[in-house]
Structures are given as C-alpha cells and as structure tokens.
Design a protein around this motif. Structure first.
Motif, short mmCIF file in Angstrom:
data_model
loop_
_atom_site.label_atom_id
_atom_site.label_comp_id
_atom_site.label_asym_id
_atom_site.label_seq_id
_atom_site.Cartn_x
_atom_site.Cartn_y
_atom_site.Cartn_z
N LEU A 1 -2.77 -12.31 5.53
CA LEU A 1 -3.94 -12.60 6.60
C LEU A 1 -3.34 -13.05 7.92
CD1 LEU A 1 -6.25 -14.18 4.09
CD2 LEU A 1 -6.35 -12.02 4.76
N ARG A 2 -2.10 -13.72 8.04
CA ARG A 2 -1.39 -14.05 9.26
C ARG A 2 -1.13 -12.69 9.94
NH1 ARG A 2 -0.46 -18.70 11.12
NH2 ARG A 2 -0.74 -20.01 9.49
N ARG A 3 -0.33 -11.72 9.02
CA ARG A 3 -0.18 -10.57 9.77
C ARG A 3 -1.18 -9.54 10.19
NH1 ARG A 3 3.68 -10.21 5.26
NH2 ARG A 3 2.38 -8.91 4.26
N MET A 4 -2.34 -9.68 9.45
CA MET A 4 -3.45 -8.70 10.02
C MET A 4 -4.27 -9.40 10.97
SD MET A 4 -5.01 -8.07 6.12
CE MET A 4 -6.34 -7.12 6.84
N THR A 5 -4.23 -10.70 11.19
CA THR A 5 -5.09 -11.38 12.24
C THR A 5 -4.21 -11.12 13.51
OG1 THR A 5 -4.01 -13.50 11.84
CG2 THR A 5 -6.31 -13.02 10.90
N PHE B 1 -6.44 -3.40 4.09
CA PHE B 1 -4.98 -3.81 4.14
C PHE B 1 -4.15 -2.49 4.41
CE2 PHE B 1 -6.46 -6.83 0.52
CZ PHE B 1 -6.35 -7.87 1.44
N GLU B 2 -4.50 -1.38 4.00
CA GLU B 2 -3.77 -0.14 4.45
C GLU B 2 -3.86 0.42 5.63
OE1 GLU B 2 -4.64 3.09 1.49
OE2 GLU B 2 -3.97 1.75 -0.19
N ILE B 3 -5.14 -0.01 6.52
CA ILE B 3 -5.25 0.27 7.78
C ILE B 3 -4.59 -0.81 8.51
CG2 ILE B 3 -6.88 0.14 9.56
CD1 ILE B 3 -9.26 1.48 7.57
N ALA B 4 -4.47 -2.01 8.07
CA ALA B 4 -4.05 -3.12 9.12
C ALA B 4 -2.33 -3.22 8.74
CB ALA B 4 -4.48 -4.36 8.83
N LEU B 5 -2.07 -2.78 7.61
CA LEU B 5 -0.38 -2.99 7.48
C LEU B 5 0.07 -1.84 7.00
CD1 LEU B 5 -1.22 -6.12 4.91
CD2 LEU B 5 -0.63 -6.13 7.56
N GLY B 6 -0.29 -0.81 6.90
CA GLY B 6 0.43 0.47 6.33
C GLY B 6 0.31 0.60 4.96
N LEU B 7 0.66 1.98 4.45
CA LEU B 7 0.16 2.24 3.00
C LEU B 7 0.97 1.28 1.85
CD1 LEU B 7 -1.19 4.08 0.80
CD2 LEU B 7 0.77 5.82 1.20
N ASP B 8 2.16 1.21 2.27
CA ASP B 8 3.05 0.12 1.25
C ASP B 8 2.60 -1.21 1.34
OD1 ASP B 8 4.26 2.66 0.15
OD2 ASP B 8 6.21 2.32 1.73
N MET C 1 -2.89 -5.81 -1.67
CA MET C 1 -4.14 -5.75 -2.65
C MET C 1 -3.68 -6.11 -4.10
SD MET C 1 -7.17 -5.11 -2.60
CE MET C 1 -8.26 -5.19 -4.10
N MET C 2 -2.42 -6.01 -4.23
CA MET C 2 -1.93 -6.41 -5.53
C MET C 2 -1.98 -7.90 -5.50
SD MET C 2 1.17 -3.75 -6.50
CE MET C 2 1.82 -5.07 -7.63
N THR C 3 -1.37 -8.53 -4.26
CA THR C 3 -1.54 -10.06 -4.31
C THR C 3 -2.92 -10.47 -4.59
OG1 THR C 3 0.51 -9.90 -2.86
CG2 THR C 3 -0.80 -11.83 -2.55
N LEU C 4 -3.82 -9.84 -3.69
CA LEU C 4 -5.37 -10.42 -4.07
C LEU C 4 -5.76 -10.17 -5.24
CD1 LEU C 4 -7.95 -11.09 -2.41
CD2 LEU C 4 -8.43 -8.87 -2.19
N ASP C 5 -5.36 -9.15 -5.94
CA ASP C 5 -5.63 -8.86 -7.52
C ASP C 5 -5.28 -10.06 -8.19
OD1 ASP C 5 -7.56 -6.62 -7.22
OD2 ASP C 5 -5.73 -5.38 -7.62
N ARG C 6 -3.96 -10.23 -7.87
CA ARG C 6 -3.46 -11.33 -8.73
C ARG C 6 -3.83 -12.73 -8.57
NH1 ARG C 6 2.38 -10.38 -6.97
NH2 ARG C 6 2.81 -12.67 -8.38
N LEU C 7 -4.06 -13.03 -7.31
CA LEU C 7 -4.63 -14.30 -6.75
C LEU C 7 -6.02 -14.39 -7.38
CD1 LEU C 7 -4.45 -16.80 -4.86
CD2 LEU C 7 -5.61 -15.21 -3.13
N CYS C 8 -7.12 -13.43 -7.33
CA CYS C 8 -8.29 -13.68 -7.51
C CYS C 8 -8.39 -13.35 -9.13
CB CYS C 8 -9.20 -12.67 -7.04
SG CYS C 8 -9.46 -12.76 -5.26
#
Length: 158
Positions: free
Chosen positions: A136-140, A46-53, A59-66
């Motif tokens: 995921l849309r932004r990353m792809t 996530f950080e590589i694809a989207l930047g640090l912030d 990752m927080m969204t993934l943590d909350r979702l899962c």
C-alpha cells in the motif's frame, strides 16, 4: 445482530479520517470479502499500480492476509459495504494493524493481530500485515487508492 457482530461493526469513524494506507487496507479488505468479481478488481488495481509480477504478488499477500483472518479469526470480522463511508471497529483494528506494521511498529501490529486471530496465528498475521502495508505504501506513492462504486449487498452493515 449478535453482540459480537454489533460490537465489531460499530461505526468508530469515517474512511476519510484515515491515512491513505489505512483507507487502502479497509477498501481491499472489503473488496476481498465482497465477491470473486471484487477480488478481480483488487488484483487489477495491484497490477495497474505495481506491474504484472508485483501486482500478482500483492494479490497473493492480500489473499493470505484476509484468508488467515477468515479461517483463524477469533470471530468473523465485521465490515461495512464497499460504498459505505463509515469505518467499523473491526475495520479500524485491521487498518491500524497494517499501518503500524508498515511503519516498523511490529509490537503494536502483533498486539492488534491478537485481537483479530488466535494468538498462535498472530505472528503470521503481523508479518503479512507488514507485507501488505509495504504494498500500500508503494501504491500510494504512485496512484491514488480506489474509491469503488460497487453496490452494497444486504449481508453487510451499510
């Protein structure tokens, strides 16, 4: 294996049959579920694809979702191993929910959310699915989603 776990883990397709967003949803579910090291790999993606912030927010969204799926699920989600090319029934439902939410099909996402978590948590899961779908849309749009070479532990199907 119980009836519930075999039903949720039944292979219904292959990861290669999925869109990039759907495949990404499955791979990040698998990473999140695998181990702390695999979660760190997801955070790094996530950080590589989207930047640090934005990466940390993703990752927080993934943590909350899962976490919502894990703690308030109707039953535990059955998943295949990181290196497995099969797509399980539960994984497919998860992927379709995120894809539908990312396309603005909120009612469809909500319907699938009720299959995964208790009905009182379905609105929250559908909302988080929309957030994850947009990540995921932004990353792809910028980089291909991961194809990980992690070893499969014995606690998963393949």
């Amino acid at each position: 294996m119980s009836t519930h776990s075999s039903r949720g883990g039944a292979a219904v397709g292959r990861l290669s049959d999925l869109s990039p967003i759907e495949a990404g949803a499955v791979m990040y579910l698998r990473l999140w579920s695998e181990s702390p090291e695999a979660r760190a790999d997801a955070a790094s993606d996530f950080e590589i694809a989207l930047g640090l912030d934005q990466g940390r927010a993703a990752m927080m969204t993934l943590d909350r979702l899962c976490g919502l799926c894990a703690h308030h699920g109707r039953r535990p989600l059955v998943r295949h191993g990181l290196g497995c090319s099969c797509l399980g029934a539960d994984e497919n439902c998860f992927a379709q929910m995120i894809a539908a939410a990312s396309e603005g099909a909120r009612e469809d996402a909500m319907m699938m959310a009720t299959l995964i978590v208790r009905p009182d948590f379905a609105p929250a899961l559908a909302s988080l699915s929309e957030e994850m779908g947009m990540v995921l849309r932004r990353m792809t749009a910028s980089v291909p989603l991961p194809t990980t070479g992690h070893k499969t532990p014995s606690a998963v199907l393949h």
